[in-house]
Design a protein around this motif. Structure first.
Motif, PDB file in Angstrom:
ATOM      1  N   CYS A  30       0.825  -1.212   0.000  1.00  0.00           N
ATOM      2  CA  CYS A  30       0.000   0.000   0.000  1.00  0.00           C
ATOM      3  C   CYS A  30       0.861   1.264   0.000  1.00  0.00           C
ATOM      4  CB  CYS A  30      -0.949  -0.013   1.189  1.00  0.00           C
ATOM      5  SG  CYS A  30      -2.290  -1.222   1.031  1.00  0.00           S
ATOM      6  N   ASP A 214      -9.279  -5.619   8.298  1.00  0.00           N
ATOM      7  CA  ASP A 214     -10.070  -4.617   7.582  1.00  0.00           C
ATOM      8  C   ASP A 214      -9.126  -3.463   7.271  1.00  0.00           C
ATOM      9  OD1 ASP A 214     -11.747  -2.762   6.526  1.00  0.00           O
ATOM     10  OD2 ASP A 214     -12.985  -2.499   8.310  1.00  0.00           O
ATOM     11  N   SER A 216      -9.589  -1.279   4.827  1.00  0.00           N
ATOM     12  CA  SER A 216     -10.273  -0.330   3.948  1.00  0.00           C
ATOM     13  C   SER A 216      -9.790   1.104   4.168  1.00  0.00           C
ATOM     14  CB  SER A 216     -11.789  -0.414   4.151  1.00  0.00           C
ATOM     15  OG  SER A 216     -12.130  -0.187   5.507  1.00  0.00           O
ATOM     16  N   LYS A 217      -9.503   1.464   5.424  1.00  0.00           N
ATOM     17  CA  LYS A 217      -8.999   2.815   5.696  1.00  0.00           C
ATOM     18  C   LYS A 217      -7.608   3.012   5.109  1.00  0.00           C
ATOM     19  CE  LYS A 217     -11.700   3.558   9.915  1.00  0.00           C
ATOM     20  NZ  LYS A 217     -11.655   3.791  11.385  1.00  0.00           N
ATOM     21  N   VAL A 218      -6.791   1.965   5.151  1.00  0.00           N
ATOM     22  CA  VAL A 218      -5.453   2.046   4.561  1.00  0.00           C
ATOM     23  C   VAL A 218      -5.558   2.218   3.055  1.00  0.00           C
ATOM     24  CG1 VAL A 218      -3.270   0.806   4.204  1.00  0.00           C
ATOM     25  CG2 VAL A 218      -4.468   0.618   6.394  1.00  0.00           C
ATOM     26  N   GLU A 220      -8.062   3.544   1.342  1.00  0.00           N
ATOM     27  CA  GLU A 220      -8.542   4.898   1.035  1.00  0.00           C
ATOM     28  C   GLU A 220      -7.444   5.937   1.238  1.00  0.00           C
ATOM     29  OE1 GLU A 220     -11.373   5.962  -0.424  1.00  0.00           O
ATOM     30  OE2 GLU A 220     -11.659   3.801  -0.703  1.00  0.00           O
ATOM     31  N   ALA A 221      -6.630   5.746   2.263  1.00  0.00           N
ATOM     32  CA  ALA A 221      -5.514   6.666   2.500  1.00  0.00           C
ATOM     33  C   ALA A 221      -4.505   6.573   1.362  1.00  0.00           C
ATOM     34  CB  ALA A 221      -4.839   6.352   3.833  1.00  0.00           C
ATOM     35  N   THR A 222      -4.289   5.380   0.851  1.00  0.00           N
ATOM     36  CA  THR A 222      -3.379   5.167  -0.279  1.00  0.00           C
ATOM     37  C   THR A 222      -3.893   5.891  -1.513  1.00  0.00           C
ATOM     38  OG1 THR A 222      -2.744   2.991   0.582  1.00  0.00           O
ATOM     39  CG2 THR A 222      -2.322   3.403  -1.750  1.00  0.00           C
ATOM     40  N   THR A 224      -6.018   8.427  -1.633  1.00  0.00           N
ATOM     41  CA  THR A 224      -6.001   9.876  -1.401  1.00  0.00           C
ATOM     42  C   THR A 224      -4.602  10.445  -1.611  1.00  0.00           C
ATOM     43  OG1 THR A 224      -7.832   9.723   0.170  1.00  0.00           O
ATOM     44  CG2 THR A 224      -6.417  11.682   0.312  1.00  0.00           C
TER      45      THR A 224
END
Length: 235
Positions: A30, A214, A216-218, A220-222, A224
């Motif tokens: 990521c 999970d 998913s936050k990682v 989305e941060a990638t 962004t």
């Protein structure tokens, strides 16, 4: 192989995926996927792919179209391939061989004979030169066995492929099978453990590790972070 040993293989597989695959995926793949320099961006296609995926071509959509195939496809496949020897070492603790060119030795639960096995990852993980090397290793072991008056037949020298189906075996494996048996996926695990469905039990166990994760936050941060670089360069 008794039930305790089978359970140990399951536990070893889970630990390997937690420690080697999951962490590498999050911390390594990521992070790399968030940098534009990691991509060979085709300027004629990236906006098309973004529109195809999301319906627009803003920087975040472009980033999403680049990141998802990378972290869900090529990067995890490459990571798994690079770590397969570690997986094999983790799964088969205590089954190693001292015979040159042999990875593990075990009693085949189907025919009851001792097998001298080279382990391979998947149905496409050897090349042309590996065929000769494997056959020469096996020939050498059988010659030594004859010298020592040991009963080691052709069917006792085997290549075992950790995952896949027989129909997926590459032409290189098929060349080997003209000399020595090649067992893949369910067939291999059945012979090793004595449980016909152990292969699928192992797959399910690894799937349980996925339920622990999970990211998913990682992800989305990638996306962004990459979108910011895309906006600065192309907008």
């Amino acid at each position: 192989m008794d039930n305790k040993q089978r359970k140990q293989i399951i536990n070893n597989a889970k630990e390997f995926f937690r420690n080697e695959i999951v962490q590498s995926h999050i911390d390594g793949a990521c992070e790399r996927a968030s940098r534009l320099s990691e991509y060979n961006v085709n300027p004629f296609l990236f906006k098309y792919l973004a529109n195809f995926l999301t319906g627009n071509d803003d920087p975040k959509s472009i980033a999403r179209a680049l990141v998802l195939p990378r972290i869900l496809g090529s990067s995890i496949t490459t990571s798994f391939g690079m770590k397969i020897q570690n997986l094999i070492s983790s799964l088969f603790k205590g089954l190693g061989s001292t015979t040159q060119g042999i990875d593990i030795e075990f009693i085949d639960e189907i025919d009851g004979r001792k097998k001298y096995c080279q382990l391979k990852a998947g149905p496409n993980t050897i090349n042309h030169d590996d065929v000769t090397t494997i056959i020469n290793h096996f020939n050498g072991v059988r010659n030594l066995a004859r010298t020592n008056n040991l009963n080691v037949g052709i069917s006792d020298m085997i290549v075992c492929v950790v995952y896949g189906e027989e129909s997926e075996l590459s032409s290189h494996y098929k060349r080997i099978s003209g000399f020595y048996p090649v067992h893949i996926g369910q067939d291999f695990w059945h012979r090793l453990t004595g449980k016909e469905d152990f292969y699928y039990e192992l797959i399910d166990a690894i799937g349980e590790v996925a339920l622990e994760v999970d990211a998913s936050k990682v992800v989305e941060a990638t996306i962004t972070k990459l979108a910011k670089e895309i906006a600065e360069k192309y907008q």
